[in-house]
Structure formats: C-alpha cells, structure tokens
Design a protein around this motif. Structure first.
Motif, PDB file in Angstrom:
ATOM      1  N   ARG A   3       0.792   7.188  26.145  1.00  0.00           N
ATOM      2  CA  ARG A   3       0.168   8.347  26.789  1.00  0.00           C
ATOM      3  C   ARG A   3      -0.478   7.957  28.121  1.00  0.00           C
ATOM      4  O   ARG A   3      -0.243   8.586  29.151  1.00  0.00           O
ATOM      5  CB  ARG A   3      -0.859   8.918  25.822  1.00  0.00           C
ATOM      6  CG  ARG A   3      -1.426  10.230  26.161  1.00  0.00           C
ATOM      7  CD  ARG A   3      -2.365  10.631  25.037  1.00  0.00           C
ATOM      8  NE  ARG A   3      -2.805  11.980  25.180  1.00  0.00           N
ATOM      9  CZ  ARG A   3      -3.623  12.575  24.343  1.00  0.00           C
ATOM     10  NH1 ARG A   3      -4.065  11.939  23.294  1.00  0.00           N
ATOM     11  NH2 ARG A   3      -3.985  13.808  24.537  1.00  0.00           N
ATOM     12  N   ILE A   7       0.952   8.872  31.991  1.00  0.00           N
ATOM     13  CA  ILE A   7       0.130   9.629  32.948  1.00  0.00           C
ATOM     14  C   ILE A   7       0.051   8.873  34.273  1.00  0.00           C
ATOM     15  O   ILE A   7       0.252   9.447  35.348  1.00  0.00           O
ATOM     16  CB  ILE A   7      -1.278   9.903  32.378  1.00  0.00           C
ATOM     17  CG1 ILE A   7      -1.198  10.899  31.223  1.00  0.00           C
ATOM     18  CG2 ILE A   7      -2.213  10.422  33.464  1.00  0.00           C
ATOM     19  CD1 ILE A   7      -2.486  11.048  30.437  1.00  0.00           C
ATOM     20  N   LEU A  58       9.249  17.812  30.055  1.00  0.00           N
ATOM     21  CA  LEU A  58       8.090  18.666  29.748  1.00  0.00           C
ATOM     22  C   LEU A  58       7.876  18.809  28.252  1.00  0.00           C
ATOM     23  O   LEU A  58       6.738  18.778  27.777  1.00  0.00           O
ATOM     24  CB  LEU A  58       8.257  20.037  30.398  1.00  0.00           C
ATOM     25  CG  LEU A  58       8.106  20.082  31.915  1.00  0.00           C
ATOM     26  CD1 LEU A  58       8.427  21.480  32.440  1.00  0.00           C
ATOM     27  CD2 LEU A  58       6.711  19.661  32.336  1.00  0.00           C
ATOM     28  N   THR A  59       8.967  18.960  27.506  1.00  0.00           N
ATOM     29  CA  THR A  59       8.818  19.137  26.062  1.00  0.00           C
ATOM     30  C   THR A  59       8.599  17.821  25.326  1.00  0.00           C
ATOM     31  O   THR A  59       7.924  17.806  24.299  1.00  0.00           O
ATOM     32  CB  THR A  59      10.054  19.850  25.465  1.00  0.00           C
ATOM     33  OG1 THR A  59      11.226  19.096  25.776  1.00  0.00           O
ATOM     34  CG2 THR A  59      10.172  21.261  25.988  1.00  0.00           C
ATOM     35  N   GLY A  62       5.677  15.534  28.040  1.00  0.00           N
ATOM     36  CA  GLY A  62       4.563  16.459  28.237  1.00  0.00           C
ATOM     37  C   GLY A  62       3.813  16.752  26.957  1.00  0.00           C
ATOM     38  O   GLY A  62       2.583  16.785  26.938  1.00  0.00           O
ATOM     39  N   SER A  63       4.542  16.955  25.869  1.00  0.00           N
ATOM     40  CA  SER A  63       3.843  17.255  24.621  1.00  0.00           C
ATOM     41  C   SER A  63       3.140  16.022  24.063  1.00  0.00           C
ATOM     42  O   SER A  63       2.102  16.139  23.430  1.00  0.00           O
ATOM     43  CB  SER A  63       4.800  17.863  23.596  1.00  0.00           C
ATOM     44  OG  SER A  63       5.460  16.887  22.865  1.00  0.00           O
ATOM     45  N   ILE A  65       1.734  13.758  25.999  1.00  0.00           N
ATOM     46  CA  ILE A  65       0.536  13.655  26.831  1.00  0.00           C
ATOM     47  C   ILE A  65      -0.510  14.672  26.390  1.00  0.00           C
ATOM     48  O   ILE A  65      -1.694  14.357  26.264  1.00  0.00           O
ATOM     49  CB  ILE A  65       0.892  13.847  28.318  1.00  0.00           C
ATOM     50  CG1 ILE A  65       1.658  12.630  28.833  1.00  0.00           C
ATOM     51  CG2 ILE A  65      -0.364  14.071  29.161  1.00  0.00           C
ATOM     52  CD1 ILE A  65       2.215  12.793  30.237  1.00  0.00           C
ATOM     53  N   VAL A  66      -0.076  15.906  26.121  1.00  0.00           N
ATOM     54  CA  VAL A  66      -1.016  16.967  25.773  1.00  0.00           C
ATOM     55  C   VAL A  66      -1.553  16.798  24.350  1.00  0.00           C
ATOM     56  O   VAL A  66      -2.761  16.826  24.119  1.00  0.00           O
ATOM     57  CB  VAL A  66      -0.366  18.362  25.948  1.00  0.00           C
ATOM     58  CG1 VAL A  66      -1.242  19.451  25.394  1.00  0.00           C
ATOM     59  CG2 VAL A  66      -0.061  18.607  27.410  1.00  0.00           C
ATOM     60  N   SER A  67      -0.655  16.621  23.378  1.00  0.00           N
ATOM     61  CA  SER A  67      -1.093  16.592  21.985  1.00  0.00           C
ATOM     62  C   SER A  67      -1.288  15.190  21.427  1.00  0.00           C
ATOM     63  O   SER A  67      -1.998  15.013  20.440  1.00  0.00           O
ATOM     64  CB  SER A  67      -0.101  17.350  21.100  1.00  0.00           C
ATOM     65  OG  SER A  67       1.100  16.609  20.980  1.00  0.00           O
ATOM     66  N   GLY A  68      -0.626  14.215  22.010  1.00  0.00           N
ATOM     67  CA  GLY A  68      -0.748  12.852  21.519  1.00  0.00           C
ATOM     68  C   GLY A  68       0.161  12.532  20.356  1.00  0.00           C
ATOM     69  O   GLY A  68       0.288  11.373  19.970  1.00  0.00           O
TER      70      GLY A  68
END
Length: 175
Positions: A3, A7, A58-59, A62-63, A65-68
């Motif tokens: 993660r 980033i 993104l899926t 990205g997911s 990064i966002v949700s871990g």
C-alpha cells in the motif's frame, strides 16, 4: 507495505508524467512506430489497452490503497471485465510496435519493453492461480507476483503513454 510503496510510486510517476507532457519532446517515440496505413486502428487499440489498464488499476491497486484488503464483489467483476481490453490491447501493440522499438535508444524503448514484460507477468501470474498446476500453497505467492507486476505495469505504461502523448503533441506542433 504494498500500500505504501504503491502510493509513493504512483505519486512519483504522476510527477514524471506531468514533466514529460510539459516537455513535449519528440525523439522518435510514440506515433512513430505507427505506419500511416492503419494509424487510426493502432490508436484505437492503444486507447483500449490504456482504458483496460486504467480500470484494472483503479479496481485492483486503487481498492488495495483505499481499503487495504483484497478486491471482491463488483470491483472484482469490473477488474475481470477490463482484463480482456488490456490483454488483447497489449498483445496487439506488442505485435504492431515491437519492430520499431528494437532499434534506438533506451529512453525510447525501455518503457515499452518493460511495459510488455510486466504485462505478461501480470497476465500469467493471475492465470496460473486459476489452474491446479501450482496448488493452493502457491496461490498467495502468485497473487503477490500479480500485485507487484501490475504496479510495475502501471508505472511503465504511464511513462510510455506520456512519451507517446508528448511525441504526438510535438508532431502536431511541428506539422
């Protein structure tokens, strides 16, 4: 760990892409591999590959990064639906443009070849997780390979796309 590194890598590559687009240097990359005949089809194939990669990134990345956590549900369905656009696009671009990147400087071809290599590793690593060839013990390893090679793919594809866009813009300005 993935993660944080993803980033940092995405921010760094965004800065490099912005810098490349600002320079708009045409040093023999980008549309130059395209033959005049079929140029429109090559642009469509390249854009399909970029769209497939963008949706996949993104899926997937990205997911994470966002949700871990790992992707699932509709995100996983979108991720899998974007895969054919990417896979067919990268295979077609490899066939159409490889000859033009076999000669020239590393600056012109390194991003292209590393994009192809990381793309093939991403494709095969996830395909092997769906077969019984490697057993369940190695599925986590193959998923990690898929994750890291996909991050490398996004980085190299962004750099290559920036060179293509920069050369295309400079070519239009010079014409």
């Amino acid at each position: 760990m993935f993660r944080l590194i993803s980033i940092i890598a995405i921010v760094a590559v965004a800065i490099l892409v912005a810098q490349q687009l600002r320079l708009r240097s045409a040093d023999g990359v980008g549309p130059s591999p395209m033959r005049e005949r079929g140029r429109r089809w090559q642009e469509i194939i390249y854009m399909a590959m970029l769209v497939g990669t963008l949706i996949g990134a993104l899926t997937g990345i990205g997911s994470v990064i966002v949700s871990g956590g790992p992707i699932g549900g509709w995100m996983l369905i979108l991720h899998c639906l974007a895969a054919p656009l990417f896979a067919i696009g990268i295979a077609a671009i490899a066939l159409l443009w490889a000859g033009a990147y076999m000669r020239g400087s590393c600056a012109a071809g390194c991003a292209f070849w590393l994009m192809l290599i990381s793309g093939m590793v991403a494709i095969f690593s996830i395909a092997f997780t769906m077969t019984p060839l490697f057993g369940t013990a190695n599925q986590h390893f193959l998923l990690a390979v898929h994750r890291w090679s996909s991050l490398a793919l996004v980085i190299f594809m962004a750099l290559h796309a920036a060179r293509v866009m920069g050369a295309r813009t400079a070519g239009r300005a010079g014409a």
